[in-house]
Design a protein around this motif. Structure first.
Motif, PDB file in Angstrom:
ATOM      1  N   PRO A  50       0.634  -1.402  -0.140  1.00 52.35           N
ATOM      2  CA  PRO A  50       0.082   0.035  -0.005  1.00 52.35           C
ATOM      3  C   PRO A  50       0.796   1.416  -0.095  1.00 52.35           C
ATOM      4  N   SER A  51       1.962   1.345   0.636  1.00 48.50           N
ATOM      5  CA  SER A  51       2.692   2.609   0.837  1.00 48.50           C
ATOM      6  C   SER A  51       3.973   2.573   0.180  1.00 48.50           C
ATOM      7  N   GLU A  52       4.418   1.206  -0.524  1.00 46.04           N
ATOM      8  CA  GLU A  52       5.770   1.234  -1.124  1.00 46.04           C
ATOM      9  C   GLU A  52       5.759  -0.070  -2.170  1.00 46.04           C
ATOM     10  N   THR A  53       6.526   0.130  -2.998  1.00 47.05           N
ATOM     11  CA  THR A  53       6.835  -1.154  -3.834  1.00 47.05           C
ATOM     12  C   THR A  53       8.505  -1.639  -3.699  1.00 47.05           C
ATOM     13  N   GLN A  54       8.285  -2.801  -3.272  1.00 49.56           N
ATOM     14  CA  GLN A  54       9.441  -3.593  -2.899  1.00 49.56           C
ATOM     15  C   GLN A  54      10.051  -4.272  -4.026  1.00 49.56           C
ATOM     16  N   ILE A  55      11.305  -4.290  -4.045  1.00 46.01           N
ATOM     17  CA  ILE A  55      12.056  -5.082  -5.343  1.00 46.01           C
ATOM     18  C   ILE A  55      12.883  -6.111  -4.406  1.00 46.01           C
ATOM     19  N   TRP A  56      12.737  -7.301  -5.048  1.00 42.51           N
ATOM     20  CA  TRP A  56      13.429  -8.553  -4.265  1.00 42.51           C
ATOM     21  C   TRP A  56      14.229  -9.448  -5.319  1.00 42.51           C
ATOM     22  N   ARG A  57      15.311  -9.893  -4.781  1.00 40.01           N
ATOM     23  CA  ARG A  57      16.256 -10.888  -5.509  1.00 40.01           C
ATOM     24  C   ARG A  57      16.164 -12.218  -4.618  1.00 40.01           C
ATOM     25  N   SER A  58      15.945 -13.349  -5.025  1.00 43.83           N
ATOM     26  CA  SER A  58      16.301 -14.502  -4.295  1.00 43.83           C
ATOM     27  C   SER A  58      15.985 -14.335  -2.699  1.00 43.83           C
ATOM     28  N   SER A  59      14.643 -13.876  -2.455  1.00 39.06           N
ATOM     29  CA  SER A  59      14.279 -13.608  -1.271  1.00 39.06           C
ATOM     30  C   SER A  59      15.120 -12.435  -0.286  1.00 39.06           C
ATOM     31  N   GLU A  60      15.851 -11.837  -1.011  1.00 36.96           N
ATOM     32  CA  GLU A  60      16.729 -10.585  -0.496  1.00 36.96           C
ATOM     33  C   GLU A  60      16.093  -9.291  -0.811  1.00 36.96           C
ATOM     34  N   LEU A  61      15.623  -8.317  -0.095  1.00 36.57           N
ATOM     35  CA  LEU A  61      15.302  -7.023  -0.665  1.00 36.57           C
ATOM     36  C   LEU A  61      16.502  -6.236  -1.271  1.00 36.57           C
ATOM     37  N   VAL A  62      16.207  -5.880  -2.354  1.00 39.63           N
ATOM     38  CA  VAL A  62      17.514  -5.139  -2.995  1.00 39.63           C
ATOM     39  C   VAL A  62      16.850  -3.589  -3.279  1.00 39.63           C
ATOM     40  N   GLY A  63      15.643  -3.275  -3.266  1.00 42.20           N
ATOM     41  CA  GLY A  63      15.267  -1.978  -3.339  1.00 42.20           C
ATOM     42  C   GLY A  63      13.830  -1.743  -2.995  1.00 42.20           C
ATOM     43  N   SER A  64      13.514  -0.478  -2.811  1.00 43.25           N
ATOM     44  CA  SER A  64      12.237  -0.072  -2.663  1.00 43.25           C
ATOM     45  C   SER A  64      11.875   1.266  -3.099  1.00 43.25           C
ATOM     46  N   VAL A  65      10.673   1.672  -3.563  1.00 41.45           N
ATOM     47  CA  VAL A  65      10.393   2.848  -3.980  1.00 41.45           C
ATOM     48  C   VAL A  65       9.075   3.298  -3.388  1.00 41.45           C
ATOM     49  N   ALA A  66       9.118   4.514  -2.923  1.00 44.54           N
ATOM     50  CA  ALA A  66       7.786   5.144  -1.847  1.00 44.54           C
ATOM     51  C   ALA A  66       7.451   6.519  -2.469  1.00 44.54           C
ATOM     52  N   THR A  67       6.230   6.781  -2.526  1.00 48.60           N
ATOM     53  CA  THR A  67       5.888   8.318  -2.750  1.00 48.60           C
ATOM     54  C   THR A  67       5.446   9.030  -1.228  1.00 48.60           C
ATOM     55  N   MET A  68       5.665   9.874  -1.040  1.00 48.17           N
ATOM     56  CA  MET A  68       5.708  10.510   0.223  1.00 48.17           C
ATOM     57  C   MET A  68       4.752  11.744   0.054  1.00 48.17           C
ATOM     58  N   GLU A  69       3.550  11.990   0.777  1.00 49.18           N
ATOM     59  CA  GLU A  69       2.680  13.250   0.815  1.00 49.18           C
ATOM     60  C   GLU A  69       3.707  14.352   1.563  1.00 49.18           C
ATOM     61  N   THR A  70       3.832  15.357   1.105  1.00 47.06           N
ATOM     62  CA  THR A  70       4.704  16.601   1.725  1.00 47.06           C
ATOM     63  C   THR A  70       3.702  16.788   2.822  1.00 47.06           C
ATOM     64  N   ASN A  71       4.362  16.914   3.984  1.00 48.22           N
ATOM     65  CA  ASN A  71       4.301  17.221   5.392  1.00 48.22           C
ATOM     66  C   ASN A  71       3.548  18.569   5.543  1.00 48.22           C
ATOM     67  N   ALA A  72       2.489  19.111   6.210  1.00 48.35           N
ATOM     68  CA  ALA A  72       1.723  20.105   6.304  1.00 48.35           C
ATOM     69  C   ALA A  72       2.453  21.131   6.592  1.00 48.35           C
ATOM     70  N   ASP A  73       3.636  20.995   7.296  1.00 49.04           N
ATOM     71  CA  ASP A  73       4.528  21.932   7.894  1.00 49.04           C
ATOM     72  C   ASP A  73       5.521  22.657   6.899  1.00 49.04           C
ATOM     73  N   PHE A  74       5.394  22.158   5.557  1.00 45.31           N
ATOM     74  CA  PHE A  74       6.180  22.483   4.518  1.00 45.31           C
ATOM     75  C   PHE A  74       5.336  23.105   3.551  1.00 45.31           C
ATOM     76  N   SER A  75       5.721  24.004   2.558  1.00 48.70           N
ATOM     77  CA  SER A  75       4.863  24.744   1.530  1.00 48.70           C
ATOM     78  C   SER A  75       4.924  23.649   0.235  1.00 48.70           C
ATOM     79  N   THR A  76       6.023  23.294  -0.030  1.00 45.36           N
ATOM     80  CA  THR A  76       6.202  22.297  -1.018  1.00 45.36           C
ATOM     81  C   THR A  76       7.433  21.093  -0.501  1.00 45.36           C
TER      82      THR A  76
END
Length: 148
Positions: A50-76
């Motif tokens: 739901p919050s990230e895409t995980q990339i695996w090789r032979s049952s070992e995590l080799v990468g992940s990608v996630a999109t984060m919403e900008t915190n309300a404390d920051f304008s951009t």
């Protein structure tokens, strides 16, 4: 002699042709216009969470990608990632500001064998991206990074 040379050329062509099929680049596209490539030989499973895409090789995590919403404390998103860079520099890890071109800001942090890039674009102020990979493939992934 001639037959031996031809046989070696054919054999080399077959071997290199098979190798290139196993190393095909797969493009990953993220909703805020960022794209990168990962060689197919470096992973065998993509696990979409739901919050990230995980990339695996032979049952070992080799990468992940996630999109984060900008915190309300920051304008951009760019403002938030810049603040993250300032905070990360205070840590014990290896932190590097990335040169990603106009309108894009990012940095990477390396800790415990993984490097994570934190990237924001001025075109998408409401979200930013993390791309995390094992150290041995990070710069290859980063070299393919493009912003559309």
């Amino acid at each position: 002699m001639r037959r031996s040379i031809i046989l070696r050329i054919v054999l080399a062509s077959l071997i290199s042709g098979c190798a290139s099929l196993n190393q095909q680049a797969i493009e990953f596209r993220i909703s805020n216009g960022i794209a990168f490539e990962f060689n197919s030989g470096q992973f065998d499973t993509v696990d979409i969470q739901p919050s990230e895409t995980q990339i695996w090789r032979s049952s070992e995590l080799v990468g992940s990608v996630a999109t984060m919403e900008t915190n309300a404390d920051f304008s951009t998103a760019v403002e938030e990632v810049r603040q993250g860079f300032r905070e990360a520099r205070k840590s014990s890890g290896d932190v590097t500001e990335l040169d990603l071109g106009e309108g894009v800001y990012g940095f990477s942090a390396t800790i415990n064998g993984y490097t994570t890039a934190f990237i924001a674009t001025s075109n998408h102020p409401s979200s930013w991206v993390t791309i995390s990979t094992a150290d041995d493939v990070f710069y290859q992934v980063l070299s393919t990074l493009a912003v559309h």
